[in-house]
Scaffold this motif. Structure first.
Motif, PDB file in Angstrom:
ATOM      1  N   ARG A  78     -16.314   2.391  -8.760  1.00 46.49           N
ATOM      2  CA  ARG A  78     -16.850   1.229  -9.456  1.00 46.49           C
ATOM      3  C   ARG A  78     -16.249  -0.115  -9.294  1.00 46.49           C
ATOM      4  NH1 ARG A  78     -21.803   1.674 -11.038  1.00 46.49           N
ATOM      5  NH2 ARG A  78     -20.621   0.552 -13.028  1.00 46.49           N
ATOM      6  N   LYS A  79     -17.178  -1.180  -9.316  1.00 48.70           N
ATOM      7  CA  LYS A  79     -16.304  -2.275  -9.356  1.00 48.70           C
ATOM      8  C   LYS A  79     -15.611  -3.305 -10.522  1.00 48.70           C
ATOM      9  CE  LYS A  79     -19.917  -4.933  -6.246  1.00 48.70           C
ATOM     10  NZ  LYS A  79     -19.191  -4.295  -5.193  1.00 48.70           N
ATOM     11  N   GLU A  80     -15.706  -2.343 -11.564  1.00 51.35           N
ATOM     12  CA  GLU A  80     -14.753  -2.637 -13.252  1.00 51.35           C
ATOM     13  C   GLU A  80     -13.320  -2.359 -13.235  1.00 51.35           C
ATOM     14  OE1 GLU A  80     -19.207  -1.908 -13.743  1.00 51.35           O
ATOM     15  OE2 GLU A  80     -17.643  -0.869 -12.842  1.00 51.35           O
ATOM     16  N   CYS A  81     -12.893  -1.260 -12.369  1.00 55.10           N
ATOM     17  CA  CYS A  81     -11.673  -0.965 -12.369  1.00 55.10           C
ATOM     18  C   CYS A  81     -10.639  -1.324 -11.392  1.00 55.10           C
ATOM     19  CB  CYS A  81     -11.755   0.101 -11.614  1.00 55.10           C
ATOM     20  SG  CYS A  81     -12.678   2.051 -12.858  1.00 55.10           S
ATOM     21  N   ALA A  82     -10.716  -2.031 -10.532  1.00 60.41           N
ATOM     22  CA  ALA A  82      -9.202  -2.846 -10.135  1.00 60.41           C
ATOM     23  C   ALA A  82      -9.606  -4.153 -10.527  1.00 60.41           C
ATOM     24  CB  ALA A  82     -10.233  -3.167  -8.332  1.00 60.41           C
ATOM     25  N   PRO A  83     -10.004  -4.950 -11.135  1.00 61.36           N
ATOM     26  CA  PRO A  83      -9.578  -5.610 -11.908  1.00 61.36           C
ATOM     27  C   PRO A  83      -9.208  -5.848 -13.424  1.00 61.36           C
ATOM     28  CG  PRO A  83     -12.021  -6.031 -11.164  1.00 61.36           C
ATOM     29  CD  PRO A  83     -11.622  -4.792 -10.881  1.00 61.36           C
ATOM     30  N   LEU A  84      -9.920  -4.228 -13.395  1.00 61.80           N
ATOM     31  CA  LEU A  84      -9.609  -5.014 -15.212  1.00 61.80           C
ATOM     32  C   LEU A  84      -7.778  -3.793 -15.020  1.00 61.80           C
ATOM     33  CD1 LEU A  84     -10.110  -3.939 -18.234  1.00 61.80           C
ATOM     34  CD2 LEU A  84     -11.357  -1.995 -18.202  1.00 61.80           C
ATOM     35  N   TRP A  85      -7.851  -2.888 -14.494  1.00 59.75           N
ATOM     36  CA  TRP A  85      -6.322  -2.242 -14.385  1.00 59.75           C
ATOM     37  C   TRP A  85      -5.093  -2.757 -13.163  1.00 59.75           C
ATOM     38  CZ3 TRP A  85      -6.372  -0.852 -19.031  1.00 59.75           C
ATOM     39  CH2 TRP A  85      -7.345   0.061 -20.156  1.00 59.75           C
ATOM     40  N   HIS A  86      -6.109  -2.810 -11.996  1.00 59.69           N
ATOM     41  CA  HIS A  86      -4.334  -3.254 -11.093  1.00 59.69           C
ATOM     42  C   HIS A  86      -3.055  -3.829 -11.617  1.00 59.69           C
ATOM     43  CE1 HIS A  86      -7.283  -0.952  -7.900  1.00 59.69           C
ATOM     44  NE2 HIS A  86      -6.863  -0.136  -8.438  1.00 59.69           N
ATOM     45  N   LYS A  87      -3.792  -5.333 -11.327  1.00 56.15           N
ATOM     46  CA  LYS A  87      -2.337  -5.670 -11.852  1.00 56.15           C
ATOM     47  C   LYS A  87      -1.877  -5.426 -12.924  1.00 56.15           C
ATOM     48  CE  LYS A  87      -1.487 -10.828 -13.063  1.00 56.15           C
ATOM     49  NZ  LYS A  87      -0.375 -10.602 -13.381  1.00 56.15           N
ATOM     50  N   GLN A  88      -2.292  -4.826 -14.430  1.00 55.42           N
ATOM     51  CA  GLN A  88      -1.138  -4.451 -15.296  1.00 55.42           C
ATOM     52  C   GLN A  88      -0.675  -2.879 -14.464  1.00 55.42           C
ATOM     53  OE1 GLN A  88      -3.488  -3.565 -18.985  1.00 55.42           O
ATOM     54  NE2 GLN A  88      -5.301  -4.460 -18.419  1.00 55.42           N
ATOM     55  N   LEU A  89      -0.970  -2.408 -13.922  1.00 53.10           N
ATOM     56  CA  LEU A  89      -0.089  -0.707 -13.667  1.00 53.10           C
ATOM     57  C   LEU A  89       1.020  -2.137 -12.293  1.00 53.10           C
ATOM     58  CD1 LEU A  89      -2.981   1.044 -12.176  1.00 53.10           C
ATOM     59  CD2 LEU A  89      -1.239   1.745 -14.330  1.00 53.10           C
ATOM     60  N   PHE A  90       0.572  -2.991 -11.193  1.00 46.99           N
ATOM     61  CA  PHE A  90       1.849  -3.518 -10.749  1.00 46.99           C
ATOM     62  C   PHE A  90       2.854  -4.092 -10.977  1.00 46.99           C
ATOM     63  CE2 PHE A  90      -1.354  -2.992  -6.794  1.00 46.99           C
ATOM     64  CZ  PHE A  90      -0.223  -2.210  -6.126  1.00 46.99           C
ATOM     65  N   ASP A  91       1.940  -4.775 -12.444  1.00 45.10           N
ATOM     66  CA  ASP A  91       3.146  -5.125 -13.340  1.00 45.10           C
ATOM     67  C   ASP A  91       3.863  -4.726 -14.212  1.00 45.10           C
ATOM     68  OD1 ASP A  91       2.216  -8.091 -12.793  1.00 45.10           O
ATOM     69  OD2 ASP A  91       0.923  -7.707 -14.987  1.00 45.10           O
ATOM     70  N   ASN A  92       4.520  -3.455 -14.100  1.00 40.52           N
ATOM     71  CA  ASN A  92       4.775  -2.094 -14.794  1.00 40.52           C
ATOM     72  C   ASN A  92       5.198  -1.408 -13.601  1.00 40.52           C
ATOM     73  OD1 ASN A  92       4.747  -2.120 -17.494  1.00 40.52           O
ATOM     74  ND2 ASN A  92       2.525  -2.357 -16.960  1.00 40.52           N
ATOM     75  N   MET A  93       5.774  -2.252 -12.059  1.00 42.78           N
ATOM     76  CA  MET A  93       5.726  -0.759 -11.103  1.00 42.78           C
ATOM     77  C   MET A  93       6.903  -2.447 -10.492  1.00 42.78           C
ATOM     78  SD  MET A  93       3.272   1.524 -10.223  1.00 42.78           S
ATOM     79  CE  MET A  93       1.691   0.261  -9.304  1.00 42.78           C
ATOM     80  N   PRO A  94       8.231  -2.576 -10.389  1.00 42.90           N
ATOM     81  CA  PRO A  94       8.715  -3.487 -10.024  1.00 42.90           C
ATOM     82  C   PRO A  94       9.138  -3.171  -9.326  1.00 42.90           C
ATOM     83  CG  PRO A  94       9.935  -2.621 -11.832  1.00 42.90           C
ATOM     84  CD  PRO A  94       8.761  -1.791 -12.183  1.00 42.90           C
ATOM     85  N   ILE A  98      -0.365   6.670  -7.437  1.00 44.29           N
ATOM     86  CA  ILE A  98      -1.771   6.842  -6.333  1.00 44.29           C
ATOM     87  C   ILE A  98      -3.146   6.065  -7.517  1.00 44.29           C
ATOM     88  CG2 ILE A  98      -3.509   8.427  -6.261  1.00 44.29           C
ATOM     89  CD1 ILE A  98      -1.552  10.424  -5.676  1.00 44.29           C
ATOM     90  N   ILE A  99      -3.391   5.035  -6.675  1.00 45.57           N
ATOM     91  CA  ILE A  99      -4.404   4.300  -7.813  1.00 45.57           C
ATOM     92  C   ILE A  99      -5.804   3.800  -7.120  1.00 45.57           C
ATOM     93  CG2 ILE A  99      -4.498   1.719  -9.126  1.00 45.57           C
ATOM     94  CD1 ILE A  99      -1.650   2.032  -8.569  1.00 45.57           C
ATOM     95  N   PRO A 100      -6.313   4.452  -7.298  1.00 45.88           N
ATOM     96  CA  PRO A 100      -7.629   4.456  -6.801  1.00 45.88           C
ATOM     97  C   PRO A 100      -8.538   3.239  -6.427  1.00 45.88           C
ATOM     98  CG  PRO A 100      -8.234   5.994  -8.121  1.00 45.88           C
ATOM     99  CD  PRO A 100      -6.836   5.328  -8.330  1.00 45.88           C
ATOM    100  N   MET A 101      -9.509   2.499  -6.106  1.00 46.25           N
ATOM    101  CA  MET A 101     -10.046   1.094  -6.266  1.00 46.25           C
ATOM    102  C   MET A 101     -11.116   1.615  -7.967  1.00 46.25           C
ATOM    103  SD  MET A 101      -9.158  -1.253  -4.232  1.00 46.25           S
ATOM    104  CE  MET A 101     -10.319  -2.627  -5.142  1.00 46.25           C
ATOM    105  N   GLY A 102     -11.674   2.886  -7.445  1.00 49.59           N
ATOM    106  CA  GLY A 102     -12.301   3.549  -8.558  1.00 49.59           C
ATOM    107  C   GLY A 102     -12.123   4.122  -9.386  1.00 49.59           C
ATOM    108  N   PHE A 103     -11.579   4.546 -10.443  1.00 48.35           N
ATOM    109  CA  PHE A 103     -11.131   5.737 -10.918  1.00 48.35           C
ATOM    110  C   PHE A 103     -11.842   6.871 -11.430  1.00 48.35           C
ATOM    111  CE2 PHE A 103      -7.755   2.734 -12.835  1.00 48.35           C
ATOM    112  CZ  PHE A 103      -7.122   2.195 -12.067  1.00 48.35           C
ATOM    113  N   CYS A 104     -12.734   6.958 -11.706  1.00 41.52           N
ATOM    114  CA  CYS A 104     -13.580   8.300 -12.086  1.00 41.52           C
ATOM    115  C   CYS A 104     -14.567   8.206 -10.496  1.00 41.52           C
ATOM    116  CB  CYS A 104     -14.552   7.661 -12.984  1.00 41.52           C
ATOM    117  SG  CYS A 104     -13.805   7.428 -14.620  1.00 41.52           S
ATOM    118  N   TYR A 105     -15.226   9.130 -10.687  1.00 40.25           N
ATOM    119  CA  TYR A 105     -16.059  10.410  -9.460  1.00 40.25           C
ATOM    120  C   TYR A 105     -17.166   8.759 -10.185  1.00 40.25           C
ATOM    121  CZ  TYR A 105     -19.446  12.803  -7.014  1.00 40.25           C
ATOM    122  OH  TYR A 105     -20.487  13.148  -6.230  1.00 40.25           O
ATOM    123  N   PRO A 106     -17.815   7.990  -8.324  1.00 36.24           N
ATOM    124  CA  PRO A 106     -18.901   7.382  -8.753  1.00 36.24           C
ATOM    125  C   PRO A 106     -20.285   8.085  -8.831  1.00 36.24           C
ATOM    126  CG  PRO A 106     -17.906   6.817  -6.451  1.00 36.24           C
ATOM    127  CD  PRO A 106     -17.060   8.315  -7.814  1.00 36.24           C
ATOM    128  N   GLY A 107     -19.950   9.209  -8.534  1.00 33.75           N
ATOM    129  CA  GLY A 107     -21.410  10.040  -8.154  1.00 33.75           C
ATOM    130  C   GLY A 107     -21.819  10.054  -6.423  1.00 33.75           C
TER     131      GLY A 107
END
Length: 190
Positions: A98-114, A79-88
């Motif tokens: 928030r726009k920061e999460c997906a570009p920062l973390w998604h690829k790294q997560l997918f790279d670890n889930m073959p 379970i990987i949201p577009m924004g990992f924290c409650y935006p308000g």
């Protein structure tokens, strides 16, 4: 994967923009088969730290036809949201993720889930990010066009109780889309 998840849980990149501070909510495992990408945690999930631990999550599990036990089995569902924290709180519902999460973390997560076999994109933020120019003009059109995105992606509206009017206006979703979704999920996790 554990190191990456620990790093994400400590992330405070957008904290200055978050009314309630950072509390990243994500779950994944190197053996996850299905990835659910929604918007961002709501206030209830922010407080519990459990993804989809609210009315929307109950509805989503019904749509997927899975038990809580299966849904929270990280080897079945990441379970990987577009924004990992409650935006308000926004003017009508919560603020956008928030726009920061997906570009920062998604690829790294997918790279670890073959072993991922399916990515479920819930709502327009996830659909526009992942489908890019293949997303249709509206969420309704994108969801109607769902077979075109299979087998990699399954597109859904948000299961929020606020969307009951959308569901009423689009009875084809429950008649045509949900049976395919349930069958697809069942094949992957059984």
């Amino acid at each position: 994967m554990q190191n990456l998840l620990s790093e994400i849980k400590k992330c405070t990149l957008c904290e200055p923009h978050l009314e309630l501070g950072a509390n990243p909510v994500v779950s994944a495992h190197q053996n996850s088969k299905i990835v659910i990408i929604g918007q961002a945690p709501g206030i209830k999930v922010h407080n519990s730290g459990i993804p989809w631990d609210d009315a929307s999550g109950k509805q989503l599990r019904k749509w997927l036809n899975v038990s809580d036990e299966d849904f929270y089995d990280v080897e079945k569902f990441a379970i990987i949201p577009m924004g990992f924290c409650y935006p308000g709180k926004g003017t009508s519902g919560d603020k956008p993720p928030r726009k920061e999460c997906a570009p920062l973390w998604h690829k790294q997560l997918f790279d670890n889930m073959p072993h991922v076999e399916l990515v479920i994109l819930i709502g327009m933020y996830a659909q526009k990010y992942y489908l890019k120019d293949k997303a249709k003009r509206t969420l309704t059109e994108t969801v109607e066009f769902y077979p075109a995105y299979l087998p990699a992606f399954f597109v859904l509206p948000h299961p929020s109780p606020r969307n009951r009017f959308w569901l009423t206006k689009n009875p084809w979703f429950e008649k045509e889309v949900l049976p395919t979704l349930k069958e697809t999920i069942s094949k992957i996790i059984s």
